[in-house]
Design an enzyme around this catalytic site. Structure first.
Site, PDB file in Angstrom:
ATOM      1  N   LEU A 136      34.717  85.960 -91.393  1.00 28.53           N
ATOM      2  CA  LEU A 136      34.526  87.147 -90.221  1.00 28.53           C
ATOM      3  C   LEU A 136      33.596  86.274 -88.577  1.00 28.53           C
ATOM      4  CD1 LEU A 136      33.959  90.244 -91.760  1.00 28.53           C
ATOM      5  CD2 LEU A 136      35.565  90.003 -90.737  1.00 28.53           C
ATOM      6  N   GLY A 167      27.609  81.070 -89.466  1.00 33.89           N
ATOM      7  CA  GLY A 167      26.316  80.890 -88.563  1.00 33.89           C
ATOM      8  C   GLY A 167      25.653  79.421 -89.367  1.00 33.89           C
ATOM      9  N   PHE A 192      23.255  79.070 -91.570  1.00 31.62           N
ATOM     10  CA  PHE A 192      22.826  79.353 -92.867  1.00 31.62           C
ATOM     11  C   PHE A 192      24.400  79.718 -93.723  1.00 31.62           C
ATOM     12  CE2 PHE A 192      19.105  80.686 -90.982  1.00 31.62           C
ATOM     13  CZ  PHE A 192      18.457  79.271 -90.377  1.00 31.62           C
ATOM     14  N   GLY A 193      25.361  79.521 -93.282  1.00 32.47           N
ATOM     15  CA  GLY A 193      26.614  80.155 -93.690  1.00 32.47           C
ATOM     16  C   GLY A 193      27.980  80.823 -92.724  1.00 32.47           C
ATOM     17  N   GLU A 194      28.880  81.156 -93.699  1.00 36.00           N
ATOM     18  CA  GLU A 194      29.759  82.098 -92.956  1.00 36.00           C
ATOM     19  C   GLU A 194      29.510  83.340 -93.612  1.00 36.00           C
ATOM     20  OE1 GLU A 194      32.602  77.874 -93.435  1.00 36.00           O
ATOM     21  OE2 GLU A 194      33.068  79.740 -94.870  1.00 36.00           O
ATOM     22  N   LYS A 238      28.698  87.855 -97.642  1.00 30.76           N
ATOM     23  CA  LYS A 238      28.024  86.270 -97.059  1.00 30.76           C
ATOM     24  C   LYS A 238      27.714  85.035 -98.003  1.00 30.76           C
ATOM     25  CE  LYS A 238      23.814  87.254 -94.509  1.00 30.76           C
ATOM     26  NZ  LYS A 238      24.879  86.134 -92.557  1.00 30.76           N
ATOM     27  N   ASP A 283      13.781  88.854 -88.634  1.00 29.47           N
ATOM     28  CA  ASP A 283      15.145  88.754 -87.668  1.00 29.47           C
ATOM     29  C   ASP A 283      15.840  89.334 -86.944  1.00 29.47           C
ATOM     30  OD1 ASP A 283      16.471  86.879 -86.657  1.00 29.47           O
ATOM     31  OD2 ASP A 283      17.458  85.891 -88.211  1.00 29.47           O
TER      32      ASP A 283
END
Length: 512
Positions: free
Chosen positions: A253, A256, A258-260, A275, A367
């Protein structure tokens, strides 16, 4: 990282559980470690797996026999589940939180059923137009959701008067478009009900039938019951640290820093969001400590954390799936670009509601931005990734001047001194309002992070955007007060945004 003024439960000694000593639920596929964070009664396991001294809380004989009817079909995903069809009747044998043990009256089979898929017979909950535990504001959101039209209606419990009910109806006004009208349902001493004293009814069902035939003083005739989305299946309470092979990644989807993020399936049956974190993003121990806290935060406006995979990297975080993806991507899409200002304000109110819950729990997001808010099929917003920023170990992030640190969303005291509080989240919420009203534009357009830090130190604030109402911009400026203690609470922000359009969002109607 820095000073945290909101209270936190960093010492988890009372709740820490050695998973090696915990009983596990064996299935034909794998082993599941029980959720160490849940204070609720666990979904029961077969008796030979019960803890010493633990037993099922079986109903007394005279209390046995609660009959429930299925509101939705359910296909069992565990060997001890009871599958059923919509409308099937079952006898409840034992109640255990989200999972009940029941016996089908037709097939005579026994097994566990999700309690939110059934309702006791001869109660309002069996009616498709009855919405239990829904606020007036969420009733409006449900009725205005895609799939409903003028004449859609629902009955809900009163928020202020226990035992009372209200009727909410979707209407169309040439001046204001689609609006929701609310009617108080009043009760008689003899048990009857009425909206207008001119005509009374022995039960609410008869009242609905009457107003489905004619409006008789209401804004319009009642037509179809409000569409009710099928509820999420309760997560298997035994599944917290789950095997990697129980998760199937299906569709990527997004990605970013720090990951997917993937859409996937748990045990080939439950759709979830996954995530995946890049190796080295955070320590497993620090993540698990934070996840233990995150797991206890459960609210309609927060994305629910289901399970984790941490035995080896990459870490997987398993959450509920949200069909429309991030609010940022949605706002920039063709569909999101057609959303009008009242709905944008409603998005803001929903996020404020979720943050007000975090505020009450003395937690901090750290965040908050549109990329970390997700949108459902019915355009409900839920806050995601709360608390994760605290345990990120990437140098480009932990160094507050680093390239990955979200300078443009962060309060000055958090940038300069690492002082993250719920009030620094309020600052970020003001920036999030800018993202929403500009359909996903980057804040401080044309300015670098260094420019922004310098400008903020000299008192600069973003000017009002062209399509932003003065009243909304005033809220943004309140969020951007230099002194953190002068910024509003999220509880206040929710109340102001909920009532932003009080002139057009119908108050309770006079008796017809």
């Amino acid at each position: 990282m820095g000073c945290i003024k909101s209270k936190r439960k960093d010492n988890l000694n009372d709740d820490e559980v050695d998973s090696k000593t915990q009983p596990v639920r064996n299935t034909d596929r794998t082993i599941y470690v029980r959720d160490p964070t849940s204070n609720k009664q666990q979904r029961p396991v077969p008796e030979f797996h019960l803890l010493p001294g633990q037993r099922f809380q079986t109903k007394d004989p005279e209390e046995q026999g609660d009959i429930v009817v299925a509101l939705y079909p359910y296909d069992g995903i565990h060997p001890d589940d009871l599958s059923f069809k919509k409308g099937e009747k079952m006898k409840v044998l034992e109640e255990h939180g989200e999972w009940w043990k029941a016996k089908s009256l037709s097939s005579k089979r026994e097994g566990f059923i999700p309690s939110n898929y059934v309702a006791k017979v001869n109660t309002l909950e069996t009616e498709e137009w009855f919405f239990k535990d829904i606020t007036r504001k969420d009733a409006e959101r449900q009725l205005l959701a895609p799939g409903n039209s003028a004449g859609a209606f629902l009955i809900r419990e009163s928020e202020t008067l226990k035992g009372s009910f209200s009727l909410s109806v979707r209407d169309y006004d040439p001046m204001h478009g689609d609006v929701i009208k609310h009617y108080k349902i009043r009760s008689l001493d003899n048990g009857g009900y009425y909206i207008s004293p001119r005509i009374t009814f022995p039960c609410i069902s008869d009242m609905i039938k009457h107003y489905q035939k004619q409006s008789d003083g209401l804004c319009r005739r009642l037509e179809k019951a409000c569409i009710s989305p099928k509820p999420q299946k309760p997560w298997d309470k035994d599944a917290w640290e789950i095997p990697r092979e129980s998760i199937k990644l299906v569709k990527k989807l997004g990605a970013g820093q720090f990951g997917e993020v993937w859409m996937g399936y748990y045990n080939n049956s439950t759709k979830v969001a996954v995530k995946t974190l890049k190796p080295g993003t955070m320590s497993v121990q620090a993540f698990l400590e934070e996840a233990n806290l995150m797991k206890t935060l459960q609210h309609d406006k927060l994305v629910r954390l289901y399970a984790v995979v941490t035995k080896e990297e990459p870490i997987y975080i398993i959450t509920e799936f949200m069909a429309k993806g991030s609010l940022l991507d949605f706002l920039k899409s063709d569909e999101g670009g057609k959303v009008l200002l009242p709905k944008l304000i409603d998005f803001s109110a929903q996020i404020a509601e979720g943050m007000a819950y975090i505020e009450r729990k003395n937690y901090i997001h750290r965040d908050l931005r549109a990329a970390n808010v997700l949108v459902s099929e019915s355009l409900m917003c839920k806050i995601a990734d709360f608390g994760l920023a605290r345990v990120i170990e990437d140098n480009e992030y932990t160094a507050r001047e680093g390239a990955k640190f979200p300078i443009k969303w962060t309060a000055p005291e958090a940038i300069n001194f690492g002082c993250f509080t719920i009030k620094s989240d309020v600052w970020s919420f003001g920036i999030l309002l800018y993202e929403i009203v500009t359909y996903g534009k980057i804040p401080y357009p044309g300015r670098t992070n260094a420019d922004v830090m310098s400008a903020l130190s000299q008192g600069y604030r973003m000017p009002r955007m062209e399509n932003c109402p003065d009243e909304l911009y005033d809220i943004m400026k309140m969020c951007w007060k230099e002194k953190a203690e002068e910024r509003p609470t999220f509880d206040y922000l929710q109340s102001v945004l909920d009532d932003f359009y009080t002139a057009t969002e119908g108050q309770y109607q006079q008796q017809p």
